[in-house]
Design a protein around this motif. Structure first.
Motif, PDB file in Angstrom:
ATOM      1  N   VAL A  90       0.793  -1.226   0.000  1.00  0.00           N
ATOM      2  CA  VAL A  90       0.000   0.000   0.000  1.00  0.00           C
ATOM      3  C   VAL A  90       0.826   1.277   0.000  1.00  0.00           C
ATOM      4  O   VAL A  90       0.266   2.370  -0.091  1.00  0.00           O
ATOM      5  N   ASN A 124       2.373   4.766  -8.622  1.00  0.00           N
ATOM      6  CA  ASN A 124       1.123   5.355  -8.142  1.00  0.00           C
ATOM      7  C   ASN A 124       0.815   4.908  -6.714  1.00  0.00           C
ATOM      8  O   ASN A 124      -0.291   4.469  -6.387  1.00  0.00           O
ATOM      9  N   ARG A 149      -0.123  10.595  -4.992  1.00  0.00           N
ATOM     10  CA  ARG A 149      -0.889   9.925  -3.937  1.00  0.00           C
ATOM     11  C   ARG A 149      -0.562  10.472  -2.553  1.00  0.00           C
ATOM     12  O   ARG A 149      -1.198  10.105  -1.558  1.00  0.00           O
ATOM     13  N   GLY A 251      -8.904   5.503   3.718  1.00  0.00           N
ATOM     14  CA  GLY A 251      -8.908   6.420   2.588  1.00  0.00           C
ATOM     15  C   GLY A 251      -7.509   6.706   2.082  1.00  0.00           C
ATOM     16  O   GLY A 251      -7.271   6.726   0.866  1.00  0.00           O
ATOM     17  N   GLY A 254      -6.108   3.688   0.324  1.00  0.00           N
ATOM     18  CA  GLY A 254      -6.947   3.186  -0.757  1.00  0.00           C
ATOM     19  C   GLY A 254      -7.453   1.787  -0.512  1.00  0.00           C
ATOM     20  O   GLY A 254      -7.566   0.976  -1.439  1.00  0.00           O
ATOM     21  N   GLU A 256     -10.418  -0.786   0.619  1.00  0.00           N
ATOM     22  CA  GLU A 256     -11.869  -0.919   0.713  1.00  0.00           C
ATOM     23  C   GLU A 256     -12.193  -2.053   1.675  1.00  0.00           C
ATOM     24  O   GLU A 256     -11.709  -3.172   1.503  1.00  0.00           O
TER      25      GLU A 256
END
Length: 258
Positions: A90, A124, A149, A251, A254, A256
């Motif tokens: 991450v 990214n 990011r 958040g 990223g 979920e």
């Protein structure tokens, strides 16, 4: 109530793979739903990742910290290229500058830092930033090189004036157990002044143990102590503060929730 430890050196708490899973189980019992595992070296990253591959609530950051500037490892860039393709990666980190212990020389640290910021943009991914006695250089580099990011100033140790400048960039600020220390007035002022939606919490375990656990090695299960202290500073219920930090963490990285 759920907690998210955004920065834990699980491999430094204990080298044994079974003990590492026990540490995670203990944290889960204390409602720590997610942890970002941090390794200073790529050698350690691949070992710890393998140890924790069955722990799907654990996420990972990959990078070369300033402590490893003199020996980042052969083909370290190619190893990061390989590692970022793994599941649950991450962030790039922790990366940054450390002038306190004078790892290598400043020029080499800066070159390593900038290169990994550029790699984070390529992948990214956000960055997790180490800063010790290098605040001015870290900030000036981030003004030019912070990837889209964004990033985390982890284990924040500067003051509110520095935090205000950082918040003008795409940065979050993460607080560790040192915020609970009585003499950490700079951190207390920062917490009281900054927007809570840009705030994260971490243990930085096995270091920076909260004051209530003085004398023990820090671990993710202790993060509630830091959340409780911050909640009191900003006049929130612990449950509300924990929920905000949890959502902020999801958040930022990223992630979920399933």
């Amino acid at each position: 109530m759920k907690f998210f430890d955004t920065h834990a050196h699980i491999g430094l708490i204990n080298e044994d793979p079974i003990e590492q899973l026990i540490i995670i189980h203990e944290a889960k019992h204390e409602k720590v739903e997610h942890i970002v595992s941090i390794c200073n070296s790529l050698h350690d990253f691949f070992i710890v990742y393998e140890n924790l591959k069955t722990a799907t609530n654990i996420y990972h950051s990959i990078g070369v910290s300033p402590s490893e500037v003199a020996h980042p490892g052969k083909d370290w860039e190619q190893k990061i290229d390989l590692g970022v393709k793994y599941d649950r990666i991450v962030a790039i980190g922790e990366i940054g500058l450390d002038y306190y212990r004078k790892f290598g020389d400043k020029k080499s640290q800066i070159e390593l830092f900038i290169k990994q910021l550029e790699m984070a943009q390529q992948y990214n991914l956000p960055v997790i930033i180490h800063n010790r006695d290098a605040g001015n250089d870290v900030f000036e580099i981030l003004k030019q090189k912070l990837p889209p990011r964004g990033g985390i100033l982890h284990c924040f140790s500067e003051d509110w004036e520095y935090a205000k400048k950082a918040l003008d960039l795409n940065l979050f600020i993460s607080f560790a157990g040192n915020v609970t220390y009585r003499n950490a007035k700079n951190l207390h002022d920062t917490v009281k002044n900054m927007p809570i939606e840009r705030m994260l919490v971490e243990t930085e375990s096995p270091f920076m143990v909260p004051s209530g656990y003085k004398g023990k090695r820090n671990k993710p299960a202790y993060i509630h102590s830091t959340v409780e202290f911050i909640a009191e500073l900003v006049n929130l219920d612990v449950e509300e503060a924990a929920d905000i930090f949890f959502k902020n963490s999801l958040g930022f990285f990223g992630i979920e929730e399933k």
